[in-house]
Design an enzyme around this catalytic site. Structure first.
Site: not given
Length: 339
Positions: A158, A268
């Site tokens: 991320e 995710e």
């Protein structure tokens, strides 16, 4: 985009020989499915500040929960084949215990660096740690696991608020080149900006990252890494879900991937153990399965060292003797066969 850190491990299937891309949709099921095994990543905030004493290894031998048993359950009972899981030799040895426990399931194991493309709020290659330092980290990791064909290298969890996506693409290219210098064929997950958002990827990160290639000029084994949650603000912090992300994210991304002859994995995603999340997450996964020519798989967040009594998105199974019982969301949407 849940705030956890440093490295993670996940449970998923075969990846060295990727399918040939064509104009057809997939065969009805993605190749890889799994659950993240969190714990070693605890202690790092989204700005890159880390307190490594807060890490809670999901290993009974290190005083934590039975992450090895969880992984065996996910692989054996739920039909999962991909699991998601620095370099001080003592710490590396501890982390390697989790890696070996993952490999012992027969699953493919994703290792990811989990500090959001930064350290102490300074971005890698753009005022923070240098590209050379990041390359050194990945060279050491790739060298350690070069002989393990079931290890998948997740370059970074991320990245967000990266000011120059083209410079980030250069950083990613340097890492890919270094990994391929020692690990020739393992899958490498390529992350974009914007918390590696699946919705933002086709227009914001993807065009710059298309230029990242293997040293031979190919893109074999280079898979785009995307995340997407289903709650009201896409933060992955609420127990209720409000969208399946299909029209807003995964359908446009599928079109873009086909147009560019590339593939992605949703490494995710998740939600609360609630009826709304069962509805929308199952719909999202069904779409990924229906488009398995461009989507390789999905990995739920998260099992491992989270406390299922307090963590909103817990996918930690409960244990009774030698048997395990999945959370309602895992049972309804993520498992590939009944436990």
């Amino acid at each position: 985009m849940y705030w956890s850190l440093i490295t993670g491990m996940a449970l998923a299937g075969a990846v060295t020989a990727l399918p040939r891309l064509d104009s057809r949709q997939g065969n009805g099921q993605v190749k890889y499915a799994g659950v993240n095994i969190a714990g070693f990543d605890f202690g790092c905030a989204t700005n890159g500040n880390c307190n490594i004493t807060a890490a809670y290894p999901p290993l009974q031998s290190l005083g934590g929960p039975d992450g090895a048993g969880q992984m065996q359950h996910f692989a054996r009972d739920d039909g999962m084949n991909m699991l998601g899981g620095t370099l001080d030799q003592t710490n590396t040895g501890k982390y390697d215990q989790l890696v070996q426990a993952c490999l012992a399931t027969g699953a493919y194991c994703v290792i990811d660096i989990h500090n959001y493309a930064r350290w102490d709020n300074q971005i890698i290659g753009q005022g923070g740690p240098s590209n050379e330092q990041f390359v050194s980290l990945w060279t050491q990791l790739a060298s350690k696991y070069a002989s393990q064909q079931k290890i998948v290298f997740g370059i970074m969890n991320e990245p967000h608020d990266v000011p120059d996506i083209n410079k980030w693409a250069d950083t990613v290219q340097a890492v890919v080149t270094a990994i391929r210098g020692v690990a020739k064929s393992q899958m490498i997950l390529i992350p974009g900006n914007d918390w590696t958002s699946a919705q933002q990827f086709p227009t914001k990160s993807g065009p710059a990252l298309l230029k990242v290639k293997n040293p031979d000029g190919s893109t074999d084994g280079l898979i785009f890494d995307v995340h997407k949650y289903l709650d009201s603000d896409n933060s992955g912090t609420h127990t209720e879900c409000v969208t399946d992300n299909i029209s807003s994210a995964f359908s446009p991304l599928a079109d873009w991937l086909r147009a560019n002859k590339r593939q992605a994995i949703n490494s995710e995603t998740g939600g609360g153990n609630t009826a709304s999340c069962q509805k929308y997450l199952c719909q999202q996964i069904q779409f990924l399965n229906q488009n398995s020519d461009v989507y390789l798989g999905y990995i739920g967040w998260s099992a491992g060292a989270f406390d299922p009594r307090t963590y909103e998105l817990s996918e930690v199974p409960s244990r009774n003797g030698n048997s395990w019982t999945d959370s309602s969301l895992v049972k309804a949407c993520l498992a590939r066969k009944a436990s």
